[in-house]
Design an enzyme around this catalytic site. Sequence first.
Site, PDB file in Angstrom:
ATOM      1  N   LYS A   1     -13.542  72.096  17.559  1.00 26.96           N
ATOM      2  CA  LYS A   1     -14.861  72.076  16.920  1.00 26.96           C
ATOM      3  C   LYS A   1     -15.493  70.714  17.005  1.00 26.96           C
ATOM      4  O   LYS A   1     -14.868  69.748  17.421  1.00 26.96           O
ATOM      5  CB  LYS A   1     -14.718  72.534  15.470  1.00 26.96           C
TER       6      LYS A   1
ATOM      7  N   ASP B   1     -11.126  63.443  17.442  1.00 27.80           N
ATOM      8  CA  ASP B   1      -9.794  63.978  17.160  1.00 27.80           C
ATOM      9  C   ASP B   1      -8.942  63.576  18.357  1.00 27.80           C
ATOM     10  O   ASP B   1      -9.138  64.084  19.458  1.00 27.80           O
ATOM     11  CB  ASP B   1      -9.904  65.505  17.020  1.00 27.80           C
TER      12      ASP B   1
ATOM     13  N   TYR C   1     -14.142  76.597  24.984  1.00 27.58           N
ATOM     14  CA  TYR C   1     -13.714  76.195  23.651  1.00 27.58           C
ATOM     15  C   TYR C   1     -12.679  75.074  23.740  1.00 27.58           C
ATOM     16  O   TYR C   1     -11.652  75.220  24.372  1.00 27.58           O
ATOM     17  CB  TYR C   1     -13.103  77.381  22.901  1.00 27.58           C
TER      18      TYR C   1
HETATM   19  C1  F6R Z   1     -10.381  74.615  14.143  1.00 30.60           C
HETATM   20  C2  F6R Z   1      -9.143  74.206  14.764  1.00 30.60           C
HETATM   21  C3  F6R Z   1      -7.950  75.037  14.537  1.00 30.60           C
HETATM   22  C4  F6R Z   1      -7.390  75.610  15.853  1.00 30.60           C
HETATM   23  C5  F6R Z   1      -6.192  76.528  15.583  1.00 30.60           C
HETATM   24  C6  F6R Z   1      -5.562  77.066  16.850  1.00 30.60           C
HETATM   25  O1  F6R Z   1     -11.386  73.706  14.428  1.00 30.60           O
HETATM   26  O2  F6R Z   1      -9.075  73.214  15.466  1.00 30.60           O
HETATM   27  O3  F6R Z   1      -8.201  76.049  13.622  1.00 30.60           O
HETATM   28  O4  F6R Z   1      -8.398  76.320  16.529  1.00 30.60           O
HETATM   29  O5  F6R Z   1      -5.198  75.818  14.871  1.00 30.60           O
HETATM   30  O6  F6R Z   1      -5.190  75.997  17.646  1.00 30.60           O
HETATM   31  P1  F6R Z   1      -4.358  76.183  18.990  1.00 30.60           P
HETATM   32  O7  F6R Z   1      -5.048  77.201  19.827  1.00 30.60           O
HETATM   33  O8  F6R Z   1      -4.379  74.806  19.589  1.00 30.60           O
HETATM   34  O9  F6R Z   1      -2.979  76.609  18.590  1.00 30.60           O
HETATM   35 MG    MG Z   2      -7.453  68.896  16.168  1.00 26.83          MG
HETATM   36 MG    MG Z   3     -11.324  68.057  13.385  1.00 26.67          MG
END
Ligand code: F6R
Ligand code: MG
Ligand code: MG
Length: 369
Positions: A235, A11, A232
């Site tokens: 994913k 990503d 974190y």
């Molecule tokens: C799951 C994922 C998203 C982010 C969510 C919050 O793998 O990547 O669900 O965790 O959109 O993202 P932030 O904290 O970057 O706003």
């Molecule tokens: Mg992403």
């Molecule tokens: Mg992804």
Amino acid sequence: MKTTVSIIKADVGGYPGHCSVHPDIIAKANSLLKDAKKSGILTDFFVGRCGDDLELIMTHTKDCDNKEVHALAWDVFKKGTEIAKELKLYGAGQDLLSDAFSGNIRGMGPGIAEMEITERKSEPIVCFLMDKTDPGAFNLPIYRMFADPFSTAGLVIDPAMHDGFRFEVLDIYNHKRVFMNTPEETYDLLALIGGKSKYVVKRVYPKKGKLPEDEPAAVISTEKLSLIAGEYVGKDDPVAIVRAQSGLPALGEVLEPFSFPHLVSGWMRGSHVGPMLPVSMEDAMPTRFDGPPRVVALGFQLANGRLVGPVDLFKDIAFDHARRKSLKIAEYMRRHGPFEPHRLPSEDMEYTTLPKVLDKLKSRFEAVK
Ligand code: F6R
Ligand code: MG
Ligand code: MG
């Protein structure tokens, strides 16, 4: 001559949010891999996408972990990140955890599934691409493909499959592995891989005869970003390569496990349990609650390294029922809001953002007499 199939994915920036990959990044990846094909690094390639993940499917005649191929993928991800920064895409360079490439992309953030194989007379392969979940999401479908006679009829009917398969299982927390044979060690295998956040299937081998020694029938990417970064960072959306037919599960047996939308970890904030949704590449756009988790299956025939295809296999209406079921389950799970088992159990939340919230509450706890 052997052929190596490598899927290397990352990503490098989402659009919008964590939903999709911008077409400019896909175009850049295509042009860089085309140059690499011209210069002889690659035999062939296909640039795919699943959710916000850029998926480089490549064939070549070098080994697994080859420096040139890994450097090429790293370069694609770096240049993709430049575009992501220019367009202010979300999480630009998200999966590139280090700046210093030193010959192997392993441990640097991107996910990798590679197998070096002797092409059979005809070599059908399926490249599975998942988004919004983690490597353990492959445990159940891979088990079903290679060890469950209720899913793969060939285990019962085909003498070439009757002996079963050998699973290589990783303990991803302790960096250990174990090999287990099915059907004789089925219960032990399930005792491990049912715990999919710790034990993940890395490879599956036929037991004897069908493939040259040490050649796998399946390989899964098992990189865990949080274990690399210590916190974190998104994913670990995994990928897998599965060989089909002629003493291995038939194409339809490779796909059959996905007719059941099994529950996986991931979804919103990598912190929820939700059903797998098998979709075409076009439909791999996780929107509802950043999901539900997706799986795409691209089918190819290999012809001396040439990737003939892909056929976007889950486009088939035969998976409509699984999709409907998955969306019903998604609705049911969502109604639990912040409660387990929709939210992951506490031990699996260790590498999410939740501990930061809980830390603030620590000082307010008092002893109960
Ligand atoms: C799951 C994922 C998203 C982010 C969510 C919050 O793998 O990547 O669900 O965790 O959109 O993202 P932030 O904290 O970057 O706003
Ligand atoms: Mg992403
Ligand atoms: Mg992804």
